[in-house]
Design a protein around this motif. Structure first.
Motif, PDB file in Angstrom:
ATOM      1  N   ILE A 100       0.836  -1.200   0.000  1.00  0.00           N
ATOM      2  CA  ILE A 100       0.000   0.000   0.000  1.00  0.00           C
ATOM      3  C   ILE A 100       0.869   1.246   0.000  1.00  0.00           C
ATOM      4  O   ILE A 100       0.617   2.199  -0.748  1.00  0.00           O
ATOM      5  CB  ILE A 100      -0.963  -0.010   1.204  1.00  0.00           C
ATOM      6  CG1 ILE A 100      -1.989  -1.135   1.028  1.00  0.00           C
ATOM      7  CG2 ILE A 100      -1.651   1.339   1.374  1.00  0.00           C
ATOM      8  CD1 ILE A 100      -2.808  -1.425   2.271  1.00  0.00           C
ATOM      9  N   ASP A 101       1.911   1.243   0.820  1.00  0.00           N
ATOM     10  CA  ASP A 101       2.834   2.378   0.864  1.00  0.00           C
ATOM     11  C   ASP A 101       3.496   2.604  -0.490  1.00  0.00           C
ATOM     12  O   ASP A 101       3.610   3.744  -0.949  1.00  0.00           O
ATOM     13  CB  ASP A 101       3.893   2.157   1.946  1.00  0.00           C
ATOM     14  CG  ASP A 101       4.813   3.356   2.097  1.00  0.00           C
ATOM     15  OD1 ASP A 101       4.297   4.490   2.266  1.00  0.00           O
ATOM     16  OD2 ASP A 101       6.045   3.168   2.023  1.00  0.00           O
ATOM     17  N   ASN A 102       3.917   1.536  -1.158  1.00  0.00           N
ATOM     18  CA  ASN A 102       4.539   1.666  -2.473  1.00  0.00           C
ATOM     19  C   ASN A 102       3.573   2.278  -3.490  1.00  0.00           C
ATOM     20  O   ASN A 102       3.978   3.113  -4.311  1.00  0.00           O
ATOM     21  CB  ASN A 102       5.032   0.302  -2.982  1.00  0.00           C
ATOM     22  CG  ASN A 102       6.216  -0.215  -2.206  1.00  0.00           C
ATOM     23  OD1 ASN A 102       6.909   0.527  -1.525  1.00  0.00           O
ATOM     24  ND2 ASN A 102       6.446  -1.496  -2.292  1.00  0.00           N
ATOM     25  N   VAL A 103       2.318   1.861  -3.433  1.00  0.00           N
ATOM     26  CA  VAL A 103       1.318   2.412  -4.356  1.00  0.00           C
ATOM     27  C   VAL A 103       1.124   3.899  -4.081  1.00  0.00           C
ATOM     28  O   VAL A 103       1.102   4.732  -4.999  1.00  0.00           O
ATOM     29  CB  VAL A 103      -0.023   1.657  -4.251  1.00  0.00           C
ATOM     30  CG1 VAL A 103      -1.130   2.373  -5.010  1.00  0.00           C
ATOM     31  CG2 VAL A 103       0.133   0.233  -4.756  1.00  0.00           C
ATOM     32  N   ILE A 104       1.002   4.236  -2.802  1.00  0.00           N
ATOM     33  CA  ILE A 104       0.812   5.648  -2.435  1.00  0.00           C
ATOM     34  C   ILE A 104       2.028   6.462  -2.868  1.00  0.00           C
ATOM     35  O   ILE A 104       1.879   7.543  -3.459  1.00  0.00           O
ATOM     36  CB  ILE A 104       0.573   5.777  -0.917  1.00  0.00           C
ATOM     37  CG1 ILE A 104      -0.790   5.168  -0.562  1.00  0.00           C
ATOM     38  CG2 ILE A 104       0.642   7.236  -0.482  1.00  0.00           C
ATOM     39  CD1 ILE A 104      -1.037   5.015   0.923  1.00  0.00           C
ATOM     40  N   GLN A 105       3.213   5.958  -2.585  1.00  0.00           N
ATOM     41  CA  GLN A 105       4.438   6.677  -2.958  1.00  0.00           C
ATOM     42  C   GLN A 105       4.540   6.873  -4.475  1.00  0.00           C
ATOM     43  O   GLN A 105       5.017   7.911  -4.933  1.00  0.00           O
ATOM     44  CB  GLN A 105       5.681   5.945  -2.424  1.00  0.00           C
ATOM     45  CG  GLN A 105       5.809   5.933  -0.922  1.00  0.00           C
ATOM     46  CD  GLN A 105       5.929   7.323  -0.321  1.00  0.00           C
ATOM     47  OE1 GLN A 105       6.540   8.222  -0.891  1.00  0.00           O
ATOM     48  NE2 GLN A 105       5.300   7.512   0.834  1.00  0.00           N
ATOM     49  N   SER A 106       4.110   5.898  -5.239  1.00  0.00           N
ATOM     50  CA  SER A 106       4.197   6.020  -6.693  1.00  0.00           C
ATOM     51  C   SER A 106       3.214   7.051  -7.234  1.00  0.00           C
ATOM     52  O   SER A 106       3.395   7.564  -8.334  1.00  0.00           O
ATOM     53  CB  SER A 106       3.947   4.664  -7.355  1.00  0.00           C
ATOM     54  OG  SER A 106       2.587   4.291  -7.245  1.00  0.00           O
ATOM     55  N   LYS A 107       2.163   7.354  -6.481  1.00  0.00           N
ATOM     56  CA  LYS A 107       1.156   8.327  -6.912  1.00  0.00           C
ATOM     57  C   LYS A 107       1.506   9.755  -6.494  1.00  0.00           C
ATOM     58  O   LYS A 107       0.893  10.696  -6.973  1.00  0.00           O
ATOM     59  CB  LYS A 107      -0.223   7.967  -6.357  1.00  0.00           C
ATOM     60  CG  LYS A 107      -0.696   6.584  -6.731  1.00  0.00           C
ATOM     61  CD  LYS A 107      -0.888   6.446  -8.217  1.00  0.00           C
ATOM     62  CE  LYS A 107      -1.377   5.049  -8.543  1.00  0.00           C
ATOM     63  NZ  LYS A 107      -1.443   4.804  -9.956  1.00  0.00           N
ATOM     64  N   LEU A 108       2.469   9.900  -5.591  1.00  0.00           N
ATOM     65  CA  LEU A 108       2.838  11.248  -5.118  1.00  0.00           C
ATOM     66  C   LEU A 108       3.772  11.948  -6.070  1.00  0.00           C
ATOM     67  O   LEU A 108       4.494  11.476  -6.807  1.00  0.00           O
ATOM     68  CB  LEU A 108       3.491  11.142  -3.737  1.00  0.00           C
ATOM     69  CG  LEU A 108       2.585  10.618  -2.633  1.00  0.00           C
ATOM     70  CD1 LEU A 108       3.381  10.529  -1.324  1.00  0.00           C
ATOM     71  CD2 LEU A 108       1.381  11.508  -2.426  1.00  0.00           C
TER      72      LEU A 108
END
Length: 108
Positions: A100-108
């Protein structure tokens, strides 16, 4: 080498293969099938769709694999234990949070 290519191709094309199987499996939803049966069926379909394996050979191999596993409970249990161990190892709350963190980081 062929087996590795077949496994990777089956995983890569799984969505398309499943769409085809859903249309072809009368009275059987894929989730109702045993996992091993479903995966052997997917691999046979992958061989037919994406490899130059003659249909008779792909079907014979799938039937042979299913028959072997039906006749060898110890192998089925070994496969089930390996799947369970992988699930317990890979599907932890920590790993899910990292994803989940990786997905969020990729969207920032």
């Amino acid at each position: 080498e062929f087996t590795s290519r077949l496994i990777y191709a089956t995983i890569h094309h799984q969505q398309k293969i499943d769409e085809i199987l859903k249309k072809s499996c009368d009275h059987w939803a894929l989730p109702r099938m045993a996992v091993i049966d479903r995966n052997i069926l997917r691999m046979a379909a992958c061989e037919l769709l994406y490899f130059s394996t003659p249909p008779g050979i792909a079907i014979d191999e799938a039937v042979e694999n299913l028959t072997y596993l039906l006749d060898h409970e110890d192998k089925r249990e070994e496969i089930a234990r390996a799947g369970q161990q992988r699930t317990l190892r890979d599907h932890t709350i920590f790993n899910r949070c990292q994803l989940i963190d990786n997905v969020i980081q990729s969207k920032l």
